[in-house]
Design a protein around this motif. Structure first.
Motif, PDB file in Angstrom:
ATOM      1  N   PRO A 155      44.294  41.583  35.246  1.00  0.00           N
ATOM      2  CA  PRO A 155      43.974  41.056  36.486  1.00  0.00           C
ATOM      3  C   PRO A 155      44.260  39.561  36.606  1.00  0.00           C
ATOM      4  O   PRO A 155      43.815  38.780  35.798  1.00  0.00           O
ATOM      5  N   TYR A 192      45.463  36.109  39.961  1.00  0.00           N
ATOM      6  CA  TYR A 192      45.568  35.777  41.242  1.00  0.00           C
ATOM      7  C   TYR A 192      47.048  35.612  41.441  1.00  0.00           C
ATOM      8  O   TYR A 192      47.580  35.050  40.773  1.00  0.00           O
ATOM      9  N   ALA A 193      47.242  36.030  42.759  1.00  0.00           N
ATOM     10  CA  ALA A 193      48.725  36.233  43.305  1.00  0.00           C
ATOM     11  C   ALA A 193      49.425  35.036  43.620  1.00  0.00           C
ATOM     12  O   ALA A 193      50.367  34.521  43.557  1.00  0.00           O
ATOM     13  N   ASP A 207      44.263  40.650  41.520  1.00  0.00           N
ATOM     14  CA  ASP A 207      44.811  41.766  41.800  1.00  0.00           C
ATOM     15  C   ASP A 207      44.838  42.500  40.442  1.00  0.00           C
ATOM     16  O   ASP A 207      45.024  42.020  39.379  1.00  0.00           O
ATOM     17  N   VAL A 214      45.807  46.195  38.410  1.00  0.00           N
ATOM     18  CA  VAL A 214      46.914  47.278  38.222  1.00  0.00           C
ATOM     19  C   VAL A 214      46.072  48.626  37.985  1.00  0.00           C
ATOM     20  O   VAL A 214      45.328  48.525  36.893  1.00  0.00           O
ATOM     21  N   THR A 227      41.676  51.432  35.043  1.00  0.00           N
ATOM     22  CA  THR A 227      42.132  50.353  34.661  1.00  0.00           C
ATOM     23  C   THR A 227      42.655  49.825  33.256  1.00  0.00           C
ATOM     24  O   THR A 227      43.621  49.053  33.114  1.00  0.00           O
ATOM     25  N   ARG A 251      43.237  46.462  48.992  1.00  0.00           N
ATOM     26  CA  ARG A 251      44.219  45.537  49.244  1.00  0.00           C
ATOM     27  C   ARG A 251      44.606  45.906  50.706  1.00  0.00           C
ATOM     28  O   ARG A 251      44.735  46.972  51.196  1.00  0.00           O
ATOM     29  N   ARG A 308      49.800  47.308  41.719  1.00  0.00           N
ATOM     30  CA  ARG A 308      48.604  46.506  42.097  1.00  0.00           C
ATOM     31  C   ARG A 308      48.026  47.378  43.148  1.00  0.00           C
ATOM     32  O   ARG A 308      48.427  47.769  44.149  1.00  0.00           O
ATOM     33  N   GLN A 352      41.564  44.499  44.412  1.00  0.00           N
ATOM     34  CA  GLN A 352      41.414  43.159  43.847  1.00  0.00           C
ATOM     35  C   GLN A 352      40.016  43.074  43.483  1.00  0.00           C
ATOM     36  O   GLN A 352      39.089  43.571  44.080  1.00  0.00           O
TER      37      GLN A 352
END
Ligand SMILES: O=c1ccn([C@H]2C[C@H](O)[C@@H](COP(=O)(O)OP(=O)(O)OP(=O)(O)O)O2)c(=O)[nH]1
Ligand SMILES: [Mg+2]
Length: 149
Positions: A22, A24-25, A33, A35, A52, A69, A114, A117
């Protein structure tokens, strides 16, 4: 000033091999985020706890919230029906993302995509003190739209 980062231990599970952690974008994103660790197609109206591929140990006094999201929600009707999901500090099982498809179209999800979050948060715990009477307020028992639309 931002609070310093906490450290969350993360154990990758065998089926999580090769997936990004995970992340941060953007520089000041609130959520990391996360996946999917599996390929699946969510049929209209279907719910699924998406793997996950990792388990975590959150420091005592914190939780991790699982949030949808907005792009998936707005464009495809994909949301978390338990939002915000709660990951307890003492949970050691695989983190799963509960997704629901509110649209009328099947929605394919690819491993590595993704899907939600994760937002760490401080937990305020409480104890109840049972009493016979509560203090009076202007609102009283008015609620559920008592102040109008
Ligand atoms: O979106 C979520 C929500 C929960 N969990 C895991 C971690 C959490 O600590 C545990 C329990 O969640 P919760 O308390 O919301 O569910 P419950 O129905 O009350 O289950 P339990 O009786 O196990 O507490 O399930 C997830 O992996 N993803
Ligand atoms: Mg619970």
């Amino acid at each position: 000033m931002p609070l310093p980062d906490i450290t969350i231990q993360l154990k990758r599970l065998p089926h999580g091999a090769g997936l990004p952690l995970p992340a941060y974008a953007t520089a000041h994103a609130a959520g990391m985020d996360v996946v999917a660790a599996e390929d699946l197609t969510l049929a209209p109206g279907q719910r699924h706890a998406v793997a996950t591929g990792f388990a975590i140990a959150i420091p005592e006094g914190y939780e991790v919230q699982v949030r949808p999201r907005s792009g998936l929600a707005l464009k495809h009707g994909i949301t978390c029906p338990n939002s915000p999901g709660t990951i307890d500090a003492d949970y050691r099982g695989e983190v799963k993302i509960i997704l629901a498809n509110l649209s009328s179209e099947p929605f394919p999800i690819a491993r590595g995509e993704r899907i939600a979050q994760l937002v760490p948060a401080i937990v305020q715990r409480a104890a109840f003190a049972e009493v016979d009477t509560l203090d009076e307020t202007v609102r009283g028992s008015g609620g559920f739209g008592s102040t109008g639309r």
